[in-house]
Design a protein around this motif. Sequence first.
Motif, PDB file in Angstrom:
ATOM      1  N   SER A  91       0.898  -1.276   0.017  1.00 51.94           N
ATOM      2  CA  SER A  91      -0.045   0.234  -0.088  1.00 51.94           C
ATOM      3  C   SER A  91       0.832   1.321  -0.103  1.00 51.94           C
ATOM      4  CB  SER A  91      -0.769   0.112   1.236  1.00 51.94           C
ATOM      5  OG  SER A  91      -0.229  -0.319   2.442  1.00 51.94           O
ATOM      6  N   ALA A 129       3.768   1.466  -1.327  1.00 48.98           N
ATOM      7  CA  ALA A 129       4.400   1.697  -2.786  1.00 48.98           C
ATOM      8  C   ALA A 129       3.292   2.337  -3.456  1.00 48.98           C
ATOM      9  CB  ALA A 129       5.008   0.239  -3.086  1.00 48.98           C
ATOM     10  N   THR A 130       2.116   2.076  -3.244  1.00 51.83           N
ATOM     11  CA  THR A 130       1.149   2.392  -4.121  1.00 51.83           C
ATOM     12  C   THR A 130       0.686   3.969  -3.787  1.00 51.83           C
ATOM     13  OG1 THR A 130       0.310   0.219  -4.282  1.00 51.83           O
ATOM     14  CG2 THR A 130      -1.018   1.989  -5.183  1.00 51.83           C
ATOM     15  N   GLY A 131       1.573   4.392  -2.905  1.00 53.01           N
ATOM     16  CA  GLY A 131       1.142   5.981  -2.529  1.00 53.01           C
ATOM     17  C   GLY A 131       0.287   6.111  -1.526  1.00 53.01           C
ATOM     18  N   VAL A 132       0.258   5.224  -0.463  1.00 53.77           N
ATOM     19  CA  VAL A 132      -0.917   5.417   0.849  1.00 53.77           C
ATOM     20  C   VAL A 132      -0.102   5.177   1.910  1.00 53.77           C
ATOM     21  CG1 VAL A 132      -2.746   4.661   1.927  1.00 53.77           C
ATOM     22  CG2 VAL A 132      -2.950   4.887  -0.525  1.00 53.77           C
ATOM     23  N   PRO A 148       3.678  10.671  -2.230  1.00 52.46           N
ATOM     24  CA  PRO A 148       4.665   9.937  -2.400  1.00 52.46           C
ATOM     25  C   PRO A 148       5.703  10.119  -3.122  1.00 52.46           C
ATOM     26  CG  PRO A 148       2.630   9.340  -3.483  1.00 52.46           C
ATOM     27  CD  PRO A 148       2.279  10.520  -2.710  1.00 52.46           C
ATOM     28  N   ASN A 149       6.829   9.820  -3.062  1.00 50.75           N
ATOM     29  CA  ASN A 149       7.948   9.856  -3.856  1.00 50.75           C
ATOM     30  C   ASN A 149       7.811   9.269  -5.342  1.00 50.75           C
ATOM     31  OD1 ASN A 149      10.727  10.046  -4.781  1.00 50.75           O
ATOM     32  ND2 ASN A 149      11.168   8.098  -3.635  1.00 50.75           N
ATOM     33  N   ILE A 150       7.842   7.793  -5.221  1.00 47.96           N
ATOM     34  CA  ILE A 150       7.244   7.178  -6.458  1.00 47.96           C
ATOM     35  C   ILE A 150       6.200   6.411  -5.856  1.00 47.96           C
ATOM     36  CG2 ILE A 150       9.504   6.958  -7.423  1.00 47.96           C
ATOM     37  CD1 ILE A 150       9.288   4.009  -5.481  1.00 47.96           C
ATOM     38  N   TYR A 151       5.171   5.832  -6.767  1.00 52.56           N
ATOM     39  CA  TYR A 151       4.354   5.134  -6.475  1.00 52.56           C
ATOM     40  C   TYR A 151       3.909   4.188  -7.786  1.00 52.56           C
ATOM     41  CZ  TYR A 151       0.786   8.358  -8.116  1.00 52.56           C
ATOM     42  OH  TYR A 151       0.008   9.385  -9.035  1.00 52.56           O
ATOM     43  N   MET A 152       3.339   3.116  -7.486  1.00 54.46           N
ATOM     44  CA  MET A 152       2.659   2.348  -8.732  1.00 54.46           C
ATOM     45  C   MET A 152       1.534   3.179  -9.200  1.00 54.46           C
ATOM     46  SD  MET A 152       4.079  -0.649  -8.629  1.00 54.46           S
ATOM     47  CE  MET A 152       5.586   0.427  -8.366  1.00 54.46           C
ATOM     48  N   ASP A 153       1.831   3.607 -10.541  1.00 56.48           N
ATOM     49  CA  ASP A 153       0.905   4.348 -11.388  1.00 56.48           C
ATOM     50  C   ASP A 153       1.124   3.656 -12.630  1.00 56.48           C
ATOM     51  OD1 ASP A 153      -0.217   6.171 -12.729  1.00 56.48           O
ATOM     52  OD2 ASP A 153       0.859   7.764 -12.123  1.00 56.48           O
ATOM     53  N   PRO A 178       4.680   3.836 -15.779  1.00 56.76           N
ATOM     54  CA  PRO A 178       5.007   2.351 -15.091  1.00 56.76           C
ATOM     55  C   PRO A 178       6.623   2.083 -15.116  1.00 56.76           C
ATOM     56  CG  PRO A 178       4.811   2.366 -17.648  1.00 56.76           C
ATOM     57  CD  PRO A 178       4.521   4.090 -17.291  1.00 56.76           C
ATOM     58  N   ILE A 179       6.758   2.393 -13.754  1.00 54.99           N
ATOM     59  CA  ILE A 179       8.184   2.237 -13.224  1.00 54.99           C
ATOM     60  C   ILE A 179       8.171   0.846 -12.578  1.00 54.99           C
ATOM     61  CG2 ILE A 179       9.075   4.632 -12.845  1.00 54.99           C
ATOM     62  CD1 ILE A 179       8.016   4.166 -10.056  1.00 54.99           C
ATOM     63  N   VAL A 188       9.665  -1.205  -9.163  1.00 57.22           N
ATOM     64  CA  VAL A 188      10.256  -0.946  -7.989  1.00 57.22           C
ATOM     65  C   VAL A 188      10.761  -2.161  -7.299  1.00 57.22           C
ATOM     66  CG1 VAL A 188       9.864  -0.253  -5.455  1.00 57.22           C
ATOM     67  CG2 VAL A 188       8.805   1.158  -7.614  1.00 57.22           C
TER      68      VAL A 188
END
Lengths: 321, 398, 540
Positions: free
Chosen positions: B68, B70-73, B193-198, B202-203, B205
Amino acid sequence: MSYSTLKDVEEFTTVQSSHDRPNTLTSGHRGCQGCGEALGARCAIDAAHRETNGKIIVVNATGCLEVFTCYFPENSWNVPWLHSLFGNAPAVATGVAAALRRQGRDDVRVIAQGGDGSTFDIGMGCLSGMFDRNDDVLYICYDNQAYMNTGVQRSGATPPLARTATTLPNKSYMGSDSQTGKNVPKIAMAHGIPYIATASIANIPDLEEKVRRAIGIHGARYVHIHVPCPLGWGYPTSETIKIARLAIQCGLFPLFEAEHGKQVRSTQIEDLIPVEEYLRSQKRFAHLFGKNAPADAIGVLQNIANSNIELYRLSGGILNA
Amino acid sequence: MLYQLEGSQAIAKAVVLCRPGVVCAYPITPQTHIVEGIGELIRSGDLSEGEFINVESEMAALSVAIGSQATGVRSYTATSSQGLLYMMEAVYNASGMELPIVMTLGNRTIGAPINIWNDHSDAMAARDAGWIMLFAETNQEALDLHIQAFKIAEKMLCPTMICVDGFILTHAYERVDIPFQEEVDEFLPPYVPNIYMDERNPIAVGAMVSPEYFMEVRYLAHRKQTDALEIISLVSDEFKRQFSRDSGGLLRKYHTDNAKTVVIAMGSVSGTIKDVVDELNASGEMFGVVSLVSYRPFPSAALRMVLKNVAKVIVVEKAFALGIGGFLSQEVELALKDIDVRVISVVAGIGGRSITRNLLKECFLKRTHEQITFLGLKEDIAAEKYTSLKLHYLGGMI
Amino acid sequence: MPKTFATVIEAGTSLGNHTGSWRTIKPEYIAGLPPCSATCPAGENIQLWLSLAKAGKFREAWEVMVRDNPFPAIMGRICYHSCEKTCCRGQFDGSVNINMIERSIGDAAITNGWKFADSAQNSGKKIIVVGAGPGGLSAAYFLRKLGHEVTVYESRAKPGGMMRYGVPRYRLSTEVMDAEIKRIEDYGVKIICGNKISGIHDDIIGEFDALYAAIGAHRASKTDVIMKNGAAVIDAIDLFRRLEETPMDLPSFGQKVFVYGGGNTAVDAARTALRLGAESVKIIYRRTINDMPAHEIEINAALSEGIEILCLRTINSIDGNSILVDKMNYDEEFEILSKSGDTEVFQADSVIFAIGQAMDTGFFRDFDAIRVTEKGRIEVDRNMMTQEEGIFAGGDIVPGKRSVTTAIGHAKKAARGIDTYVRGVTMPNKTKNDVAHFKKLNTVYYRKDPRINVSRPNDLSFHEIGVSYSDREIVRQASRCFSCGNCFHCYNCYEYCPDNAIIKHLDGSLEINYNYCKGCGICSSECPCGAIRMVADEKG
C-alpha cells in the motif's frame, strides 16, 4: 489453436497475434533460450493489459521471472511493477489493492505473480490469506515445477518421480517422492474464491480468454499457467510449446475453470496420449526408462493423469495404467 | 485534551489522527491492544476512509503495508517480539525500497524460552535493518512520537519504528494529552509519495542490483540515516512549537550539566532511573541521566556533547548480545571513543525482570563494576546451573 | 521528485540489452516449393491461388492461375492433377481438391467474362505456332503476353487439338473449351484453322522470327496384334475425332465392345462406347489395375458405370469377332511380366485400340539438324529449342510425359525460350527452392476436415459430369491448404517467441529481430507449414 477450414484465421485473433500487442514484457530480458515462463508472463499480462486498457499494477514474487526481467539498470516491464520478497507477493498485492481502493482508483486492477516455489511453498500462507479475505487481486502462478532460479530444486509442484537437484535418483531412490503432488488450484477452490483457471502456453487463445475473464472479476482470483523449462526439465529449447502441449494431451496438466469452489468448465483432450510420450521427451524422467527403472513408475504417473481425466472430465475414456 | 488512557489506546488514537490509508493487524502480545483500538476507531468512523486489514501473519502485515505504501498510501502496522522476527525479511525490504511505513514495536523479549514480557531484544534484532528507531519513555511520548514518526519517515523516505515497552507502557493507564485532528492535520500534511505504482508512469520498484551498484545503494542509505539526525531534531522542535510539549528529538538530558556520572537508558526505565538519580543527588551525589530517543540513527555527536566532561557512564540496557555484551553500551563506547570516560554496562529487565529502585541505586553507587552487570541476577541459581552445564559440555575433557 | 537509486527503474529499459549475442543458431523464413507446384507439369503456383481463393479473392486467384495456364476451366476438368497426389494434406486427412477449385474458379472467369491482363509492349517480333492444341494455344498466349505477334496454324477445322478431338465431351464441354480458346483469340492471337502445314518450308508461313511446333501425336501406334477375317477394329483417337467432326457418321460398335489399352484414352474410349449404346464394354490391359496409367478417378468412374477391366491380358489375335487373349503373369519379385501360357477367347462385336499415339515426324523432314529420338520424339534443349536455331517444339512430340498439362508446361518454357531468343538475351538461371515435405510440418495446428470427393452423377450421356463449387465451398476447400513451406500468417512465431524477437508489421508481414533472438528455435518448431528453418549463425 487450429486453423479451421470453415473459420477464417481472423476469428482466432489473439492479443498475442495483434501487431500492436502491448509487449508488457519486452525484449532484452535475461530469460533462458526457450523460456516458457517469459512467454507465459507476456501472454498473461498482455491479455490483462489489453482488457483493462493498461490499467494494471503487477506485483512479482522473487524468482526466475523477477530476476531475469528487472536487473538494474534494465527493466523489461512496460507496466508498473513491484517486487518485494519471495513469499509475500500476495500480501503486497493486497496492500496495493487496498491503497487503490483508498485512493478511489479501483479501476486499476492488481495482479500478483510468481513461480511455483513462491506460490506452492514459501508464499502459500500469504496466498491463502489473500484468498481468505477475497482481496481484489488476480494471482497468476507460472508453474515450471521446481525452483529453477536456484538451480532446479524440488518444489511442492514437482511431479512425483521427477529428477531435480535435490531429488537425484539412485539405486534405491526413484526421484521426487510426493504421492500426487500439491494441488494448488484445488486448494484455491477450497477457499471458495470467485474464479480459478488453469492454462497453458500451448493454448494461447484459451490462456488469454481465462486471463480476460479473471481480470474482469472482483475478489480473489487464481490462474495457474503451465510453463515448461528447457533447462530444468531437460529438453531442447525449441520444444517448449510441444512439451506443454503433450502435458495437456496426456492429462497430467488439466485445463479447467472453477467458480466459487465449483468446477464449471474443462477443455476436452482432442488426442489423448499415454503419459509415457510426455515423460520420454524430458530428461528429468529419463531414469524411469533406464535399465534399472521400476516396473510401476510410469503407472504412478499414468494413474495421476487418469484421475485428472476423470475428475476434470477431460476425455471420454482413460488409458490403462 | 486530557484523557486517562491505556498506552495502547493512546497510540491507537495517535495513529488514527495521522490518517493512515491502510492499517494491517495481526495479533501478538503485547501489541494487540493497539491494532484492536485502531480497528475499532476505523470502524466507528474516526477513520472511515482507512483500510483495516486483518492479515494471516506478521510477514503479511508488513508486506501489505509495503504494497500500500508503494502505491502511494500512508500505511501503518504494529508488532512485537517473535512477530518482528517473523516479518524481518520484510523489515529490511521496506527500508531498502525506501517506503516510509510507520510501525509500532511493543517491545517484548524473544524466545525460546517463550516469554511475553518486556525487554528490548526484539528491537535490537532490527537495529541494522535500516529503519529509524525511536524509543518512547512515557505514553504521552509514545503518542507524540507516532505523530512525529510519519513526518520523519515521509521526509526521509525511511520506515520508522516507534518502540514502546510492552505492558509497562502498552498496558499502563496514564494521563495523556490527545491533540485535536485539526492540529495534527496542520502538523502532518497529506502524504505525497516519492514514487508510487501508477499505470501512467510504469516504473519498476524492487529491481535486482548487482555488485557493481549495490555498495552505492547501501552507502546512500547510510548517509540518509545519519542525515535523519537533523530531521528528527527539527521535527521535534516543530512539534514543540505547535503542541507546546517536549517530545522526541535525539535524546533528553536530565541533570547532566554538572554530573560526574551519567546513566544512559532507552524507553520507560528512564523514569525509574530519574527517580533514583533524584534520590542520590539529594544525598550529594552528582548523577545525570540521558534518555535516548533516537536509537537509529545513533546520535553519537549529541552524546559526545553531553558526556564530554563526565567521568563515568552507566548504560542500563534491556538487551544484550550473547557472548559479547550490551548493544547500547558498545555503541555508546564507540561514540565516546576519543573521550576519557568509563562506560559501564548494566543489563537489566531481561524477559520482564523487575528493575527496582533499590537495585539501581545499589548498582549506581558501586565503585567497581563487572564487565557486565546483570541487574538482579539470582546468583545462587545462576551459579548452580552454570556449574552443571559446564560439567556437561566439558565432561569428556576433564 | 527524488528517485530511489537502482531499485527503481524506468519501463522498458532492457531494450538496451541485445540478447541476440547469445545465439548460435538462427531462424530464417524460407520460401519452400510446395509439393503440389513441384509436381505440376505446368508449374502452377497452386498454393498462392489457393490462398487467394481462401480469402474469397477469386479474380486474383484466377489471375495467378493464368500466369502459368491459360485454361483453368479446361484443366480443372481434364488435368490428372498430380498435385493432389503429392499434396501434404493427403497424409493428414485427404489432399486438397485442387482440381475442382481450379475448375470452379475457371468457370467463374467464363461466367464473369474475366480477361487476361494487358500484354507487354509490342516487341515487333513475329512468332509462328503450328498446332492449335493445348500446347500451341498456350505458347501463343504466353508469347502474346510477352508482347510478340503470334499466328497459330491449325490443320483441323477448329482449334483445340486433343482437347477437342481426344477428350470425350462428358469430360469437357464444347462451351467451356470454346470460351477459353476465344479468350486467347481476344487477347490478340491469330488462329488460322483448316490449314495443314505439312512442312516448315511451306510458303504460307512466310517471314517469322521463331516457330513453335506443337503438332501433337495423332497417329495410332503400330500394333503387332494379328488381325484377320474382317476384324472390327477401331482406333480410339479416330473415334474421338469422328465424334467431334462427323457425329452423325460413326463406326458401328455392336453390343459387345472391347477396349485395348490402359491409359486415359482407353478408359475414355470405353466410357464413350458405353454412351454410344454398347451393351457391354470390357477393357483389356496387360498389367494389373494398379499399374494402369489412366487416372484413378477415371478408372473408378468406368467401373461404376459397369465397365469391366480384364487385367494381366494381352490380345494375341483378332479373328472376325473372336479375340484370342494371352494371360500374363508376373514373376515372384513382381518385376518381369510374361505370358503364362494360358489363353482365353472372347466374342466381340468390335475392339477399340487405345495403345498409344505417334507423331508425324515428316513435319521436320527438311531439317537435317533436328534430331529424332529412338522413340520417335524431337530432341530439344532446356529452352525447348530444337537443334535448328529458332525452331522450338513441345508437347507430345518431345520426350517426356504426354499430357495436356505437360504441353502447357512446355509451352511456358518454350515461350520464355523464344522470348529470350528473339530478343537476343540470355535467360537468367532460376534456382528452385527446396520442396517442402510433410515431415517438416507441424500439423497439430490444422483441424481435421477430411477431403470430400465430389460425387459424380451416374449419367451415361455426353453431358459434362460434375458441377463447380459454390463460392462458399471454394473458400472452404481452399482453406484446407497447408501452405507447405510458405508463411500463411498464422503468427505462431510472433505469438510464441519468448523474446519478442519477431516483429509483426502493420501490414501483417513478419521479420525476425536478430538483436534479441536468442536462437531457441520455438518459432521453427511451431511453424505449422515449415516456413522457418534454423541455420548456423555466422555473425561476427
